[in-house]
Design a protein around this motif. Structure first.
Motif, PDB file in Angstrom:
ATOM      1  N   GLN A  12      44.291  43.985  49.434  1.00 53.36           N
ATOM      2  CA  GLN A  12      44.284  45.065  50.420  1.00 53.36           C
ATOM      3  C   GLN A  12      44.802  44.582  51.778  1.00 53.36           C
ATOM      4  O   GLN A  12      45.524  45.301  52.462  1.00 53.36           O
ATOM      5  CB  GLN A  12      42.874  45.640  50.567  1.00 53.36           C
ATOM      6  N   GLN A  16      48.121  45.811  53.771  1.00 52.50           N
ATOM      7  CA  GLN A  16      48.026  46.279  55.155  1.00 52.50           C
ATOM      8  C   GLN A  16      49.047  45.576  56.051  1.00 52.50           C
ATOM      9  O   GLN A  16      49.716  46.215  56.868  1.00 52.50           O
ATOM     10  CB  GLN A  16      46.616  46.026  55.682  1.00 52.50           C
ATOM     11  N   LEU A  67      45.750  50.077  45.160  1.00 53.18           N
ATOM     12  CA  LEU A  67      45.247  50.132  46.528  1.00 53.18           C
ATOM     13  C   LEU A  67      44.357  51.354  46.715  1.00 53.18           C
ATOM     14  O   LEU A  67      43.245  51.262  47.241  1.00 53.18           O
ATOM     15  CB  LEU A  67      46.402  50.149  47.527  1.00 53.18           C
ATOM     16  N   GLU A  68      44.820  52.510  46.277  1.00 51.26           N
ATOM     17  CA  GLU A  68      44.053  53.749  46.423  1.00 51.26           C
ATOM     18  C   GLU A  68      42.748  53.700  45.630  1.00 51.26           C
ATOM     19  O   GLU A  68      41.705  54.130  46.117  1.00 51.26           O
ATOM     20  CB  GLU A  68      44.893  54.945  45.977  1.00 51.26           C
ATOM     21  N   SER A  70      41.138  50.977  44.587  1.00 54.43           N
ATOM     22  CA  SER A  70      40.265  49.840  44.897  1.00 54.43           C
ATOM     23  C   SER A  70      39.464  50.029  46.182  1.00 54.43           C
ATOM     24  O   SER A  70      38.452  49.359  46.371  1.00 54.43           O
ATOM     25  CB  SER A  70      41.088  48.552  44.988  1.00 54.43           C
ATOM     26  N   ARG A  71      39.893  50.913  47.047  1.00 55.18           N
ATOM     27  CA  ARG A  71      39.161  51.093  48.313  1.00 55.18           C
ATOM     28  C   ARG A  71      37.703  51.485  48.093  1.00 55.18           C
ATOM     29  O   ARG A  71      36.801  50.822  48.614  1.00 55.18           O
ATOM     30  CB  ARG A  71      39.887  52.099  49.206  1.00 55.18           C
ATOM     31  N   GLN A  75      34.256  48.963  48.594  1.00 52.06           N
ATOM     32  CA  GLN A  75      33.141  49.391  49.439  1.00 52.06           C
ATOM     33  C   GLN A  75      31.828  49.331  48.656  1.00 52.06           C
ATOM     34  O   GLN A  75      30.814  48.859  49.166  1.00 52.06           O
ATOM     35  CB  GLN A  75      33.375  50.807  49.984  1.00 52.06           C
TER      36      GLN A  75
END
Length: 112
Positions: A12, A16, A67-68, A70-71, A75
């Motif tokens: 991630q 970024q 990415l979408e 795994s966010r 968390q």
């Protein structure tokens, strides 16, 4: 497929910053360690996550999907790893540690 939360976090950060060098500096790890983590993650998901371009790294469609997805998972991993840091935690509780001999001298009046 078992993913490492650390590898996902590194992924991630790379996504970024769009740069292994910048991500390594931000994470305070070496660039080779970050490259190894990315290769391990790509091996786990059995696909390439980034394309190298003249402007840096660009997510592949699979990388964007990871990415979408795994966010929220990352968390959840964080919340499971640190249950004391939940939103319901009492902010008035202060926890700190010190050697028992120091605590005896300095903390006698207010520490158990």
């Amino acid at each position: 497929m078992l993913l490492s939360p650390q590898d996902v976090f590194y992924f991630q950060t790379i996504a970024q910053t769009k740069s292994l060098r910048a991500a390594a500096e931000l994470l305070h790890v070496t660039q080779p360690a970050l490259s190894h983590s990315l290769r391990r993650l790509e091996s786990s998901v059995e696909t390439t996550l980034f394309e190298r371009t003249a402007k840096g790294l660009k997510l592949t469609p699979s990388g964007l999907r990871l990415l979408e997805q795994s966010r929220p998972a990352l968390q959840t991993w964080r919340e499971l790893a640190n249950p004391d840091n939940s939103k319901e935690a009492n902010p008035s509780n202060l926890r700190f540690g010190m050697h028992p001999s120091v605590a005896t001298y300095f903390g006698g009046g207010f520490m158990r």
